[in-house]
Design an enzyme around this catalytic site. Structure first.
Site, PDB file in Angstrom:
ATOM      1  N   CYS A  12       0.853  -1.194   0.000  1.00 48.59           N
ATOM      2  CA  CYS A  12       0.000   0.000   0.000  1.00 48.59           C
ATOM      3  C   CYS A  12       0.889   1.245   0.000  1.00 48.59           C
ATOM      4  O   CYS A  12       2.085   1.161   0.283  1.00 48.59           O
ATOM      5  CB  CYS A  12      -0.891  -0.008   1.232  1.00 48.59           C
ATOM      6  SG  CYS A  12       0.066   0.034   2.753  1.00 48.59           S
ATOM      7  N   HIS A  39       6.051  -5.519   8.213  1.00 53.48           N
ATOM      8  CA  HIS A  39       6.082  -6.915   8.637  1.00 53.48           C
ATOM      9  C   HIS A  39       6.405  -7.810   7.445  1.00 53.48           C
ATOM     10  O   HIS A  39       5.619  -8.683   7.073  1.00 53.48           O
ATOM     11  CB  HIS A  39       4.743  -7.287   9.281  1.00 53.48           C
ATOM     12  CG  HIS A  39       4.548  -6.599  10.599  1.00 53.48           C
ATOM     13  ND1 HIS A  39       3.380  -6.002  10.984  1.00 53.48           N
ATOM     14  CD2 HIS A  39       5.414  -6.371  11.609  1.00 53.48           C
ATOM     15  CE1 HIS A  39       3.522  -5.455  12.181  1.00 53.48           C
ATOM     16  NE2 HIS A  39       4.755  -5.659  12.585  1.00 53.48           N
ATOM     17  N   HIS A  71       2.887   2.471  11.358  1.00 58.83           N
ATOM     18  CA  HIS A  71       1.838   2.080  12.322  1.00 58.83           C
ATOM     19  C   HIS A  71       1.507   3.169  13.321  1.00 58.83           C
ATOM     20  O   HIS A  71       0.507   3.089  14.008  1.00 58.83           O
ATOM     21  CB  HIS A  71       2.290   0.842  13.116  1.00 58.83           C
ATOM     22  CG  HIS A  71       2.651  -0.313  12.249  1.00 58.83           C
ATOM     23  ND1 HIS A  71       3.951  -0.688  12.005  1.00 58.83           N
ATOM     24  CD2 HIS A  71       1.885  -1.171  11.561  1.00 58.83           C
ATOM     25  CE1 HIS A  71       3.954  -1.730  11.202  1.00 58.83           C
ATOM     26  NE2 HIS A  71       2.722  -2.042  10.907  1.00 58.83           N
ATOM     27  N   CYS A  93       1.384   6.461   8.662  1.00 58.17           N
ATOM     28  CA  CYS A  93       0.492   6.522   7.494  1.00 58.17           C
ATOM     29  C   CYS A  93      -0.627   7.535   7.753  1.00 58.17           C
ATOM     30  O   CYS A  93      -1.200   7.555   8.843  1.00 58.17           O
ATOM     31  CB  CYS A  93      -0.098   5.140   7.239  1.00 58.17           C
ATOM     32  SG  CYS A  93      -1.330   5.168   5.932  1.00 58.17           S
ATOM     33  N   HIS A 121      -1.062  -5.384  19.082  1.00 58.14           N
ATOM     34  CA  HIS A 121      -0.562  -4.829  17.819  1.00 58.14           C
ATOM     35  C   HIS A 121      -0.065  -3.403  18.039  1.00 58.14           C
ATOM     36  O   HIS A 121      -0.697  -2.608  18.732  1.00 58.14           O
ATOM     37  CB  HIS A 121      -1.659  -4.855  16.760  1.00 58.14           C
ATOM     38  CG  HIS A 121      -1.134  -4.605  15.377  1.00 58.14           C
ATOM     39  ND1 HIS A 121      -0.852  -3.342  14.918  1.00 58.14           N
ATOM     40  CD2 HIS A 121      -0.827  -5.449  14.371  1.00 58.14           C
ATOM     41  CE1 HIS A 121      -0.391  -3.424  13.677  1.00 58.14           C
ATOM     42  NE2 HIS A 121      -0.367  -4.693  13.324  1.00 58.14           N
ATOM     43  N   GLU A 123       0.002  -0.794  16.221  1.00 58.06           N
ATOM     44  CA  GLU A 123      -0.906   0.317  15.856  1.00 58.06           C
ATOM     45  C   GLU A 123      -1.948   0.548  16.960  1.00 58.06           C
ATOM     46  O   GLU A 123      -2.247   1.693  17.322  1.00 58.06           O
ATOM     47  CB  GLU A 123      -1.611  -0.002  14.529  1.00 58.06           C
ATOM     48  CG  GLU A 123      -2.559   1.128  14.122  1.00 58.06           C
ATOM     49  CD  GLU A 123      -3.508   0.730  13.001  1.00 58.06           C
ATOM     50  OE1 GLU A 123      -3.083   0.039  12.057  1.00 58.06           O
ATOM     51  OE2 GLU A 123      -4.687   1.110  13.087  1.00 58.06           O
ATOM     52  N   THR A 164      -6.743  -0.206  11.543  1.00 58.49           N
ATOM     53  CA  THR A 164      -6.950   0.045  10.109  1.00 58.49           C
ATOM     54  C   THR A 164      -6.955  -1.215   9.247  1.00 58.49           C
ATOM     55  O   THR A 164      -7.510  -1.198   8.154  1.00 58.49           O
ATOM     56  CB  THR A 164      -5.836   0.971   9.569  1.00 58.49           C
ATOM     57  OG1 THR A 164      -4.575   0.384   9.904  1.00 58.49           O
ATOM     58  CG2 THR A 164      -5.930   2.360  10.161  1.00 58.49           C
ATOM     59  N   ASN A 224      -2.532  -8.059   8.119  1.00 58.08           N
ATOM     60  CA  ASN A 224      -3.478  -8.027   6.998  1.00 58.08           C
ATOM     61  C   ASN A 224      -3.300  -9.233   6.080  1.00 58.08           C
ATOM     62  O   ASN A 224      -4.266  -9.703   5.487  1.00 58.08           O
ATOM     63  CB  ASN A 224      -3.398  -6.681   6.265  1.00 58.08           C
ATOM     64  CG  ASN A 224      -2.121  -6.538   5.480  1.00 58.08           C
ATOM     65  OD1 ASN A 224      -2.030  -6.985   4.361  1.00 58.08           O
ATOM     66  ND2 ASN A 224      -1.106  -5.929   6.081  1.00 58.08           N
ATOM     67  N   SER A 266       2.409  -5.230   2.893  1.00 57.22           N
ATOM     68  CA  SER A 266       3.842  -4.971   3.046  1.00 57.22           C
ATOM     69  C   SER A 266       4.679  -5.855   2.123  1.00 57.22           C
ATOM     70  O   SER A 266       5.889  -5.989   2.316  1.00 57.22           O
ATOM     71  CB  SER A 266       4.259  -5.160   4.514  1.00 57.22           C
ATOM     72  OG  SER A 266       3.779  -6.376   5.003  1.00 57.22           O
TER      73      SER A 266
HETATM   74  S1  SF4 Z   1      -3.241   2.205   7.272  1.00 54.91           S
HETATM   75 FE1  SF4 Z   1      -1.641   0.653   7.138  1.00 54.91          FE
HETATM   76  S2  SF4 Z   1      -2.414  -0.823   5.617  1.00 54.91           S
HETATM   77 FE2  SF4 Z   1      -3.655   1.055   5.424  1.00 54.91          FE
HETATM   78  S3  SF4 Z   1      -2.673   2.261   3.805  1.00 54.91           S
HETATM   79 FE3  SF4 Z   1      -1.798   2.917   5.754  1.00 54.91          FE
HETATM   80  S4  SF4 Z   1       0.033   1.659   6.073  1.00 54.91           S
HETATM   81 FE4  SF4 Z   1      -1.200   0.689   4.503  1.00 54.91          FE
END
Ligand code: SF4
Length: 282
Positions: A12, A39, A71, A93, A121, A123, A164, A224, A266
């Site tokens: 992503c 990851h 994260h 992100c 986790h 995040e 997310t 994910n 990833s």
């Molecule tokens: S939240 Fe995480 S999985 Fe979603 S776009 Fe951002 S880095 Fe990628």
């Protein structure tokens, strides 16, 4: 054997930008990355080779520059690092930042904050890290705690977001279970599952409907990627998680004429390409 690629798959923009920033910063001088940037073992090896140091705890940072991963972290961690005089580079992100802001909005409304996701986790730790009181819900059993709290404090209102990368359907199931369990409670949910995760999950549904076996390329630590495997299996398709082409087993494809290929957020394109080439050769 024919191979069909998912319409949306692989890395992503959030992970891609974080890797680019890490490689750029390592070329400028010593850098410590707080936590796992991504990851995926191949990407981690690439960043290590570029000279970055990885640590899991802020107290272990030994360079003047530190990079926060996609994260995200709690604001109090970011502040502590700045107060130590470190140059803090932030690869969080934008869609994780959006989840932080949603949670802050709900808290500002006076709601008890709830995060649907995995308690350990990174995040999720970052999302709840600025609150003294919060609840993390991973499954229906975790609703017991909320029910007990509401019994003691019947006017408690809840503000809910999701990690997310959680499957949206699962998040919605838990929200419905929460509303059933707490019918008199004011619950406000803000959907923070990111669009790339939603796109990959929908693309996998379409792929599983038309293929015999599904292969997901991703690291074993990638939430994910594991969720994509679980989703394919829940749709009745045999599904396997592999980090590289070497892990593919010919016996998985007996009587298989069409194999579906997808990858976690990833996974680098080159590894997806190697897996695709192996499948097409067999
Ligand atoms: S939240 Fe995480 S999985 Fe979603 S776009 Fe951002 S880095 Fe990628």
């Amino acid at each position: 054997m024919q191979v069909r690629l998912a319409e949306h798959l692989g890395m992503c923009f959030g992970v891609r930008d974080a890797i680019d920033l890490a490689l750029d910063l390592t070329s400028q001088g010593p850098l410590t990355i707080l936590g796992d940037l991504v990851h995926n073992p191949d990407v981690v090896a690439q960043i290590d080779a570029a000279g970055a140091v990885r640590v899991q705890r802020p107290e272990d940072i030994g360079t003047p520059s530190v990079l926060l991963t996609a994260h995200g972290v709690a604001d109090r961690v970011r502040l502590e690092l700045r107060q130590r005089g470190l140059a803090v580079h932030d690869a969080t992100c934008p869609l994780v930042i959006r989840a932080h802001r949603a949670l802050a909005r709900l808290a500002a409304e006076g709601r008890h904050v709830v995060v649907i996701g995995q308690p350990k986790h990174v995040e999720v730790r970052g999302l709840v890290g600025d609150f003294d009181e919060y609840t993390i819900v991973q499954n229906e059993a975790d609703l017991d705690y909320l029910a007990e709290r509401i019994e003691r404090q019947p006017d408690l209102r809840l503000g809910v977001v999701a990690q997310t990368t959680q499957p949206l359907e699962r998040v919605q199931e838990l929200i419905e279970a929460m509303r059933r369990r707490l019918p008199n409670t004011d619950i406000r949910f803000i959907d923070t599952v990111c669009q790339p995760t939603k796109d990959r999950q929908q693309a996998l549904r379409d792929l599983a409907a038309e293929t015999d076996v599904v292969i997901v390329v991703g690291g074993p630590e990638s939430n994910n990627s594991r969720k994509l495997v679980e989703l394919a299996r829940s749709l009745g398709r045999p599904a396997y998680l592999v980090t590289s082409a070497e892990e593919l087993r010919p016996e998985w494809f007996i009587n298989c004429s069409l194999v579906g290929l997808t990858a976690g957020t990833s996974t680098p394109d080159a590894i997806i390409g190697e897996v695709q080439a192996w499948l097409e050769k067999h």
